[in-house]
Each structure stands twice: as C-alpha cells, then as structure tokens.
Design an enzyme around this catalytic site. Structure first.
Site, PDB file in Angstrom:
ATOM      1  N   SER A 149      -0.241  -6.240  13.047  1.00  0.00           N
ATOM      2  CA  SER A 149      -0.183  -6.353  11.749  1.00  0.00           C
ATOM      3  C   SER A 149       0.875  -8.093  11.752  1.00  0.00           C
ATOM      4  O   SER A 149       0.401  -8.824  12.075  1.00  0.00           O
ATOM      5  CB  SER A 149       0.968  -5.187  11.435  1.00  0.00           C
ATOM      6  OG  SER A 149       1.589  -5.357  10.330  1.00  0.00           O
ATOM      7  N   TYR A 167      -2.115 -12.601   2.173  1.00  0.00           N
ATOM      8  CA  TYR A 167      -1.764 -11.554   2.986  1.00  0.00           C
ATOM      9  C   TYR A 167      -0.791 -11.512   3.375  1.00  0.00           C
ATOM     10  O   TYR A 167      -0.984 -10.444   4.406  1.00  0.00           O
ATOM     11  CB  TYR A 167      -1.266 -13.351   4.490  1.00  0.00           C
ATOM     12  CG  TYR A 167      -1.555 -13.263   6.112  1.00  0.00           C
ATOM     13  CD1 TYR A 167      -2.417 -12.838   6.379  1.00  0.00           C
ATOM     14  CD2 TYR A 167      -0.430 -13.482   6.286  1.00  0.00           C
ATOM     15  CE1 TYR A 167      -2.183 -12.653   8.207  1.00  0.00           C
ATOM     16  CE2 TYR A 167      -0.211 -12.692   7.775  1.00  0.00           C
ATOM     17  CZ  TYR A 167      -1.473 -12.520   8.302  1.00  0.00           C
ATOM     18  OH  TYR A 167      -0.929 -12.732  10.359  1.00  0.00           O
ATOM     19  N   LYS A 171      -0.368  -6.684   5.668  1.00  0.00           N
ATOM     20  CA  LYS A 171      -0.128  -6.736   6.789  1.00  0.00           C
ATOM     21  C   LYS A 171       1.060  -5.374   5.829  1.00  0.00           C
ATOM     22  O   LYS A 171       1.069  -4.860   7.175  1.00  0.00           O
ATOM     23  CB  LYS A 171       0.173  -7.652   7.375  1.00  0.00           C
ATOM     24  CG  LYS A 171      -0.171  -9.363   7.681  1.00  0.00           C
ATOM     25  CD  LYS A 171      -0.956  -8.573   8.399  1.00  0.00           C
ATOM     26  CE  LYS A 171      -2.602  -9.381   9.482  1.00  0.00           C
ATOM     27  NZ  LYS A 171      -3.398  -9.144  10.686  1.00  0.00           N
TER      28      LYS A 171
END
Length: 269
Positions: A149, A167, A171
């Site tokens: 992560s 992004y 995550k």
C-alpha cells in the site's frame, strides 16, 4: 536451529512477488530468496525481470520469472497456474505491482488517467488476491498475502506536494481489500496484511517523479518532504526488507488485517 532462524526460515515455501522488475519488488524478492524460499517473480518488463532473476539465482534459491500484466485476468490466472505447476504450492504472495500517472489536481484529472491506475492498483490487486486465495484454500495449509500500500492509503496529500487522486484512492482501496481478506479468511489460516511505505529512494515511483520534474522542482519537493518527516530523511528500500520477511514468516503468525507504515513518523502527526 536458533529461535531467530526458525521464526524467519522460509525453506520449502514458495513466494510470489508481482512488480519484481525493479525497486521494492526486486528487493522483496531478494529478501525472500535469501530466507530460503522458492521465488516466482513477475512484471511487464521482461528485460528488467531477467536482471532480477539473475540476481536471485546467486542466492541459491530456485527462481521462476513470468512476464505478465496484473490488469489482465488471464495473465493472473496463468501466473498462478505456472507457479503451482513449477513449485506445487503457493505459500506467500507479495502484491507489489502498481503504477502512477502524471500529477493532476483532483478536478482536472482525465478519466483515462483515473481508470489506468485503478485497473492496475485496485482491480489488478483484487484479481490477484482472488486467485491467490483460491489456491491457498485448495491447498488447505494457509498462507500469507502481503499487499504493498502506501502512507497515501492512510492520509491525503497537500496540493503543494503534487498529489495524484487516482493513486491515493487506489491505495486506500488496497487497505480495504487487505482488511476484508483478512477477516474473511482468518479461519483458514490465510493471513492478509499490508505495508504502507512513505518516501523511499530507489523505487519505480521515485524514478517517475524525477523524470517529470526539473532539478529545481525536485530540490524544492525534497526539502519540503524531508521537513515534514519527523526522522528528517527519506527511507531506503532495504529498510522494508525486515517488514516483508516478518509478515511472510511464522514470526507474524498471529498478525492479520494490519496496515503497517514505514514512514519515518509521517503519519504520527
């Protein structure tokens, strides 16, 4: 055998590492090989993957490389089938593959850029975890899944740090998949955890940023980043190795559903 060696010994285990052509993935694969595991490495870049394979073979461990794309379900299925055909089991899976696009403000990001990252970082991980869990259930001997992560799966990022909402969202999704997988499959002794690195040098992501920014922009961003990190420096890729080995091994046999940050204190603010 000493307590330390028995806890972290991976001999006889098979470990899979996606996104292993460079940076963190290559480092993770090296760590698992040195601990005695058979290692399967995958990535899209065949040339860099071959370089990783050559490095790993120096450890004496058995290595298998597979060129594939985690955003393609057929490739993921082939990855698992090839792994089991070669080594008979899948005991450890490190889901490291991920991508970024150029930074854009939230309200300006093209849908194409959003989807490109989600397809790999979120949907690709979902498909990988599905196939990994199916194989581990079939074996009936448990396993460890480790997802890569980010601290940006735990917090947002100020506009002056040039965030990428695709992004960051992907995550956060990694963390949700990790926790749900841990809860659903704990009774089968399948552990699912995630590491959440902050700003580490020598990664594929740091290379992308370097290519996008001028020297002055890089210097300004570096000063800003370091100033906001309590330890006052970037991390090093090798500083994640112990964390991955811990989660892969029996040393973490009662640990599941955790998102463990390696961030120099970034998320402690």
């Amino acid at each position: 055998m000493s307590i330390e060696k028995s806890l972290f010994n991976l001999e006889g285990k098979t470990a899979l590492v996606t996104g292993a052509s460079y940076g963190m993935g290559r480092s993770f694969a090296q760590t698992l090989a040195e601990a005695g595991a058979n290692v399967v490495i995958t990535a899209r870049n065949k040339k860099l993957l071959e370089e990783t394979e050559a490095d790993l073979k120096k450890t004496g461990s058995k290595v298998l490389s597979i060129s594939m794309d985690v955003s393609k379900p057929d490739d993921v299925a082939r990855m698992i089938e090839t792994t089991v055909s070669k080594f008979h089991t899948l005991d450890i899976a490190v889901n490291n593959a991920g991508i970024v696009t150029s930074p854009q403000r939230f309200h300006e990001m093209p849908l194409e850029d959003w989807q490109k990252v989600i397809d790999v970082n979120q949907t690709g991980l979902f498909v990988c975890m599905q196939k990994e869990i199916q194989q581990m259930l079939k074996q009936g001997t448990g396993g460890s899944i480790i997802n890569n992560s980010s601290v940006l799966g735990l917090v947002g990022l100020d506009p002056d740090m040039k965030p990428r909402v695709n992004y960051i969202a992907s995550k956060h999704a990694v963390n949700g998949l990790t926790k749900q997988g841990a809860v659903e499959y704990a009774e089968y002794d399948i552990r699912v955890n995630a590491i959440a690195p902050a700003w580490h040098s020598g990664t594929a992501l740091s290379s992308v940023r370097s290519n996008e920014q001028s020297s002055q922009e890089q210097d300004d961003r570096e000063k800003n980043l370091v100033a906001r990190t309590p330890m006052g420096r970037r991390g090093r890729v090798e500083e994640l190795q112990g964390l991955v080995l811990f989660l892969a091994s029996d040393a973490s046999s009662y640990v599941t559903g955790q998102i463990i940050a390696s961030d120099g204190g970034w998320t402690a603010h």
